[in-house]
Scaffold this motif. Structure first.
Motif, PDB file in Angstrom:
ATOM      1  N   GLN A  13       0.826  -1.210   0.000  1.00 26.08           N
ATOM      2  CA  GLN A  13       0.000   0.000   0.000  1.00 26.08           C
ATOM      3  C   GLN A  13       0.861   1.261   0.000  1.00 26.08           C
ATOM      4  OE1 GLN A  13      -2.636  -0.447   3.335  1.00 26.08           O
ATOM      5  NE2 GLN A  13      -3.678  -2.208   2.421  1.00 26.08           N
ATOM      6  N   THR A  14       2.098   1.146   0.494  1.00 27.66           N
ATOM      7  CA  THR A  14       3.013   2.287   0.537  1.00 27.66           C
ATOM      8  C   THR A  14       4.104   2.188  -0.519  1.00 27.66           C
ATOM      9  OG1 THR A  14       2.652   2.391   2.927  1.00 27.66           O
ATOM     10  CG2 THR A  14       4.505   3.645   2.057  1.00 27.66           C
ATOM     11  N   TYR A  15       4.699   0.999  -0.621  1.00 23.11           N
ATOM     12  CA  TYR A  15       5.777   0.729  -1.582  1.00 23.11           C
ATOM     13  C   TYR A  15       5.352  -0.458  -2.434  1.00 23.11           C
ATOM     14  CZ  TYR A  15       8.417   3.407   1.867  1.00 23.11           C
ATOM     15  OH  TYR A  15       8.834   4.369   2.737  1.00 23.11           O
ATOM     16  N   PRO A  16       5.393  -0.323  -3.749  1.00 26.98           N
ATOM     17  CA  PRO A  16       4.958  -1.454  -4.590  1.00 26.98           C
ATOM     18  C   PRO A  16       5.773  -2.722  -4.333  1.00 26.98           C
ATOM     19  CG  PRO A  16       5.316   0.524  -5.918  1.00 26.98           C
ATOM     20  CD  PRO A  16       5.822   0.828  -4.537  1.00 26.98           C
ATOM     21  N   VAL A  17       5.084  -3.805  -4.076  1.00 19.84           N
ATOM     22  CA  VAL A  17       5.712  -5.120  -3.910  1.00 19.84           C
ATOM     23  C   VAL A  17       5.368  -5.905  -5.162  1.00 19.84           C
ATOM     24  CG1 VAL A  17       5.858  -7.207  -2.497  1.00 19.84           C
ATOM     25  CG2 VAL A  17       5.508  -4.982  -1.390  1.00 19.84           C
ATOM     26  N   TRP A  18       6.269  -5.868  -6.130  1.00 23.36           N
ATOM     27  CA  TRP A  18       6.005  -6.453  -7.441  1.00 23.36           C
ATOM     28  C   TRP A  18       5.827  -7.952  -7.383  1.00 23.36           C
ATOM     29  CZ3 TRP A  18       7.370  -3.590 -12.318  1.00 23.36           C
ATOM     30  CH2 TRP A  18       7.318  -2.218 -12.100  1.00 23.36           C
ATOM     31  N   ALA A  19       6.369  -8.589  -6.365  1.00 23.20           N
ATOM     32  CA  ALA A  19       6.207 -10.033  -6.227  1.00 23.20           C
ATOM     33  C   ALA A  19       4.724 -10.394  -6.121  1.00 23.20           C
ATOM     34  CB  ALA A  19       6.962 -10.545  -5.005  1.00 23.20           C
ATOM     35  N   LEU A  20       3.940  -9.544  -5.493  1.00 27.17           N
ATOM     36  CA  LEU A  20       2.510  -9.823  -5.339  1.00 27.17           C
ATOM     37  C   LEU A  20       1.802  -9.862  -6.692  1.00 27.17           C
ATOM     38  CD1 LEU A  20       1.701  -7.645  -2.195  1.00 27.17           C
ATOM     39  CD2 LEU A  20       1.947 -10.132  -2.308  1.00 27.17           C
ATOM     40  N   VAL A  21       2.231  -9.017  -7.619  1.00 25.85           N
ATOM     41  CA  VAL A  21       1.637  -9.001  -8.965  1.00 25.85           C
ATOM     42  C   VAL A  21       1.915 -10.340  -9.653  1.00 25.85           C
ATOM     43  CG1 VAL A  21       1.689  -7.888 -11.228  1.00 25.85           C
ATOM     44  CG2 VAL A  21       1.843  -6.497  -9.144  1.00 25.85           C
ATOM     45  N   GLY A  22       3.161 -10.785  -9.598  1.00 25.22           N
ATOM     46  CA  GLY A  22       3.526 -12.068 -10.199  1.00 25.22           C
ATOM     47  C   GLY A  22       2.822 -13.237  -9.544  1.00 25.22           C
ATOM     48  N   GLN A  23       2.701 -13.192  -8.234  1.00 22.01           N
ATOM     49  CA  GLN A  23       2.025 -14.282  -7.515  1.00 22.01           C
ATOM     50  C   GLN A  23       0.539 -14.329  -7.872  1.00 22.01           C
ATOM     51  OE1 GLN A  23       3.232 -13.191  -3.550  1.00 22.01           O
ATOM     52  NE2 GLN A  23       5.271 -14.080  -3.818  1.00 22.01           N
ATOM     53  N   ARG A  24      -0.090 -13.168  -7.998  1.00 22.60           N
ATOM     54  CA  ARG A  24      -1.500 -13.148  -8.401  1.00 22.60           C
ATOM     55  C   ARG A  24      -1.676 -13.707  -9.810  1.00 22.60           C
ATOM     56  NH1 ARG A  24      -1.706  -8.271  -5.284  1.00 22.60           N
ATOM     57  NH2 ARG A  24      -1.145  -7.018  -7.091  1.00 22.60           N
ATOM     58  N   ALA A  25      -0.761 -13.349 -10.719  1.00 21.81           N
ATOM     59  CA  ALA A  25      -0.839 -13.849 -12.095  1.00 21.81           C
ATOM     60  C   ALA A  25      -0.671 -15.366 -12.148  1.00 21.81           C
ATOM     61  CB  ALA A  25       0.210 -13.167 -12.965  1.00 21.81           C
ATOM     62  N   LEU A  26       0.284 -15.891 -11.402  1.00 18.16           N
ATOM     63  CA  LEU A  26       0.484 -17.346 -11.373  1.00 18.16           C
ATOM     64  C   LEU A  26      -0.731 -18.059 -10.779  1.00 18.16           C
ATOM     65  CD1 LEU A  26       4.224 -17.639 -10.288  1.00 18.16           C
ATOM     66  CD2 LEU A  26       3.242 -18.286 -12.492  1.00 18.16           C
ATOM     67  N   LEU A  27      -1.297 -17.480  -9.752  1.00 14.28           N
ATOM     68  CA  LEU A  27      -2.482 -18.074  -9.128  1.00 14.28           C
ATOM     69  C   LEU A  27      -3.664 -18.046 -10.081  1.00 14.28           C
ATOM     70  CD1 LEU A  27      -3.133 -19.409  -6.486  1.00 14.28           C
ATOM     71  CD2 LEU A  27      -3.758 -17.197  -5.558  1.00 14.28           C
ATOM     72  N   ALA A  28      -3.824 -16.964 -10.828  1.00 16.73           N
ATOM     73  CA  ALA A  28      -4.911 -16.882 -11.817  1.00 16.73           C
ATOM     74  C   ALA A  28      -4.706 -17.928 -12.909  1.00 16.73           C
ATOM     75  CB  ALA A  28      -4.976 -15.478 -12.421  1.00 16.73           C
ATOM     76  N   ASP A  29      -3.462 -18.086 -13.385  1.00 21.00           N
ATOM     77  CA  ASP A  29      -3.174 -19.096 -14.408  1.00 21.00           C
ATOM     78  C   ASP A  29      -3.422 -20.503 -13.887  1.00 21.00           C
ATOM     79  OD1 ASP A  29      -2.549 -17.295 -16.367  1.00 21.00           O
ATOM     80  OD2 ASP A  29      -0.379 -17.445 -16.096  1.00 21.00           O
ATOM     81  N   ALA A  30      -3.151 -20.736 -12.613  1.00 19.71           N
ATOM     82  CA  ALA A  30      -3.357 -22.068 -12.037  1.00 19.71           C
ATOM     83  C   ALA A  30      -4.830 -22.462 -12.052  1.00 19.71           C
ATOM     84  CB  ALA A  30      -2.824 -22.112 -10.602  1.00 19.71           C
ATOM     85  N   GLY A  31      -5.721 -21.480 -12.053  1.00 13.81           N
ATOM     86  CA  GLY A  31      -7.157 -21.760 -12.072  1.00 13.81           C
ATOM     87  C   GLY A  31      -7.703 -22.031 -13.455  1.00 13.81           C
ATOM     88  N   LEU A  32      -6.895 -21.827 -14.491  1.00 15.45           N
ATOM     89  CA  LEU A  32      -7.354 -22.047 -15.863  1.00 15.45           C
ATOM     90  C   LEU A  32      -7.259 -23.519 -16.235  1.00 15.45           C
ATOM     91  CD1 LEU A  32      -5.605 -18.987 -17.525  1.00 15.45           C
ATOM     92  CD2 LEU A  32      -8.001 -19.173 -16.854  1.00 15.45           C
ATOM     93  N   ASP A  33      -7.917 -23.899 -17.316  1.00 14.45           N
ATOM     94  CA  ASP A  33      -7.873 -25.285 -17.778  1.00 14.45           C
ATOM     95  C   ASP A  33      -6.542 -25.571 -18.458  1.00 14.45           C
ATOM     96  OD1 ASP A  33     -10.457 -25.578 -16.911  1.00 14.45           O
ATOM     97  OD2 ASP A  33     -11.348 -25.181 -18.878  1.00 14.45           O
ATOM     98  N   GLY A  34      -5.768 -26.468 -17.904  1.00 13.04           N
ATOM     99  CA  GLY A  34      -4.529 -26.910 -18.527  1.00 13.04           C
ATOM    100  C   GLY A  34      -3.376 -25.950 -18.317  1.00 13.04           C
TER     101      GLY A  34
END
Length: 154
Positions: A44-65
């Protein structure tokens, strides 16, 4: 290449684990939620870019295949393995580069754990395995002399 194949494919497939950032979404285990809450608060104060990557990987994990670049695997850490390769390579070029390589390796190991990508043991395993792979690559690429036989000599 061997580090990516052996550690990033063979060992990662055999061990199949997720890092601390993915323990709650996959297993509903809140062990690492204090760390994740800290990272979200910091973001919220300093961007933690790791969170963006982790969210993207988690979203991809929910896709088919599977999708290219979408795998989640914590053990062993390729982040740390590549930093270890750099340190091994730079070792021969004198004190400044040697210790720069070591400092980079330490920073990557600490960052990988602090940003919830990996457990500490994921990096330790890479630090131990990478020099062995380096030596194997040296052995495989060394020139070989074929034995001289009586028929070949004359």
């Amino acid at each position: 290449v061997l580090v990516w194949v052996v550690l990033g494919n063979v060992v990662a497939a055999l061990v199949s684990s997720v890092g601390p950032a993915f323990v709650f979404p996959f297993y509903n285990d809140s062990t690492f939620e204090p760390l994740m809450n800290y990272l979200r608060t910091t973001d919220q104060t300093y961007p933690v870019w790791a969170l963006v990557g982790q969210r993207a990987l988690l979203a991809d994990a929910g896709l088919d295949g599977p999708r290219l670049g979408s795998g989640i695997s914590a053990f062993p850490s390729l982040h740390v393995a590549v930093a270890t390769l750099n340190a091994i390579y730079l070792w021969r070029f004198g004190r400044l580069l040697r210790w720069s390589g070591i400092a980079f390796l330490v920073a990557i190991q600490l960052g990988a754990v602090h940003l919830a990508w990996h457990y500490a043991v994921d990096g330790y395993a890479s630090i131990l395995a990478t020099p062995l792979i380096w030596m194997l690559a040296g052995w495989l690429s060394a020139p070989r002399r074929l034995p001289v036989t009586a028929n070949a000599a004359g």
